[in-house]
Scaffold this motif. Structure first.
Motif, PDB file in Angstrom:
ATOM      1  N   LYS A   1       0.827  -1.201   0.000  1.00  0.00           N
ATOM      2  CA  LYS A   1       0.000   0.000   0.000  1.00  0.00           C
ATOM      3  C   LYS A   1       0.868   1.260   0.000  1.00  0.00           C
ATOM      4  O   LYS A   1       1.931   1.289   0.625  1.00  0.00           O
ATOM      5  N   ILE A   2       0.387   2.292  -0.690  1.00  0.00           N
ATOM      6  CA  ILE A   2       1.137   3.549  -0.745  1.00  0.00           C
ATOM      7  C   ILE A   2       1.166   4.206   0.625  1.00  0.00           C
ATOM      8  O   ILE A   2       0.112   4.393   1.254  1.00  0.00           O
ATOM      9  N   ALA A   3       2.361   4.537   1.101  1.00  0.00           N
ATOM     10  CA  ALA A   3       2.524   5.267   2.358  1.00  0.00           C
ATOM     11  C   ALA A   3       2.274   6.747   2.065  1.00  0.00           C
ATOM     12  O   ALA A   3       3.110   7.424   1.462  1.00  0.00           O
ATOM     13  N   MET A   4       1.109   7.241   2.478  1.00  0.00           N
ATOM     14  CA  MET A   4       0.700   8.586   2.089  1.00  0.00           C
ATOM     15  C   MET A   4       1.578   9.668   2.697  1.00  0.00           C
ATOM     16  O   MET A   4       1.769  10.722   2.090  1.00  0.00           O
ATOM     17  N   ASP A   5       2.112   9.440   3.893  1.00  0.00           N
ATOM     18  CA  ASP A   5       2.987  10.458   4.480  1.00  0.00           C
ATOM     19  C   ASP A   5       4.253  10.622   3.642  1.00  0.00           C
ATOM     20  O   ASP A   5       4.725  11.738   3.408  1.00  0.00           O
ATOM     21  N   TRP A   6       4.795   9.507   3.160  1.00  0.00           N
ATOM     22  CA  TRP A   6       5.983   9.555   2.287  1.00  0.00           C
ATOM     23  C   TRP A   6       5.656  10.285   0.994  1.00  0.00           C
ATOM     24  O   TRP A   6       6.411  11.149   0.549  1.00  0.00           O
TER      25      TRP A   6
END
Length: 237
Positions: free
Chosen positions: A92-97
């Motif tokens: 899953k895409i790490a949104m904070d990154w």
């Protein structure tokens, strides 16, 4: 904890056009066609190395392109896609990154807009102009040398890098490089050391930031680099 950060295409895996010594194993299919391979021996060595270091693929591929890959027995918990601008954690895409990546390239948006206009108007272009995740530009052209010259003549090269790979052309913010991604993931995971492998100009910043690096050449070298890092790991154990 040690990290093994590696480029994929032409480092660990190779297209169907590249001859490989030894038994080949398909790791990527597209529309039913087998398009990318590694040797079975390289896959075995990668599995062994993964027991000693945390394997993190670092690729310029889009997320969708990375997700076509399948390494039997290996499922990386972390993947750096889009030249390090996107981090996948357990798929899953790490949104904070990702939000941090967008902030890093904010100062380059005007240059990306300009580059997009140049590519859109380029008579040599024979592919769509893609703005990947709002991070960088990609297209293909019949005359990459001419296209690159047009881009370099009008863009701020203090902010922007222009790369070619055969017919492919990329326009990337300088800050969006694999070396920066390596430093970010090392900090995020609290790693002690990072080992890196690659083959192209995209990989140079990552290789320069690594504690130990391996850069290959024109011939397939996956088995050699994996043996090298395994030997180093044993000597350190």
């Amino acid at each position: 904890m040690d990290l093994f950060c590696s480029d994929l295409d032409n480092t660990l895996i190779y297209s169907s056009r590249r001859p490989l010594d030894g038994e080949k194993f398909c790791v990527e299919r597209l529309d039913g066609r087998e398009i990318s391979f590694m040797t079975r021996r390289a896959l075995e060595l990668l599995k062994e190395l993964e027991k000693r270091m945390l394997f993190i693929p670092v690729t310029t591929r889009r997320v969708e392109q990375y997700q076509r890959l399948c390494f039997p027995g290996i499922s990386p918990s972390y993947v750096l896609a889009c030249n390090g601008g996107v981090l996948l954690e357990e798929g899953k895409i790490a949104m904070d990154w990702y939000q941090e990546s967008l902030g890093m390239v904010e100062d380059c948006r005007g240059e990306l807009d300009k580059g997009q206009r140049v590519l859109t108007e380029d008579e040599n272009r024979d592919f769509e102009v893609w703005r990947i995740q709002e991070l960088f530009l990609f297209t293909k052209t019949r005359e990459p040398g001419e296209t690159v010259k047009k881009l370099k003549d009008c863009l701020d090269l203090q902010k922007i890098d222009v790369f070619t790979n055969q017919s492919k052309v990329y326009v990337l913010p300088k800050v969006l490089n694999k070396g920066t991604a390596l430093e970010r993931i090392k900090c995020r995971l609290g790693a002690e050391r990072v080992f890196a492998a690659g083959d192209s100009a995209f990989d140079v910043p990552m290789l320069e930031k690594a504690d130990l690096a391996y850069r290959g050449g024109e011939e397939p070298f996956a088995e050699e680099l994996l043996k090298y890092f395994l030997t180093f790991s044993r000597s350190e154990s």
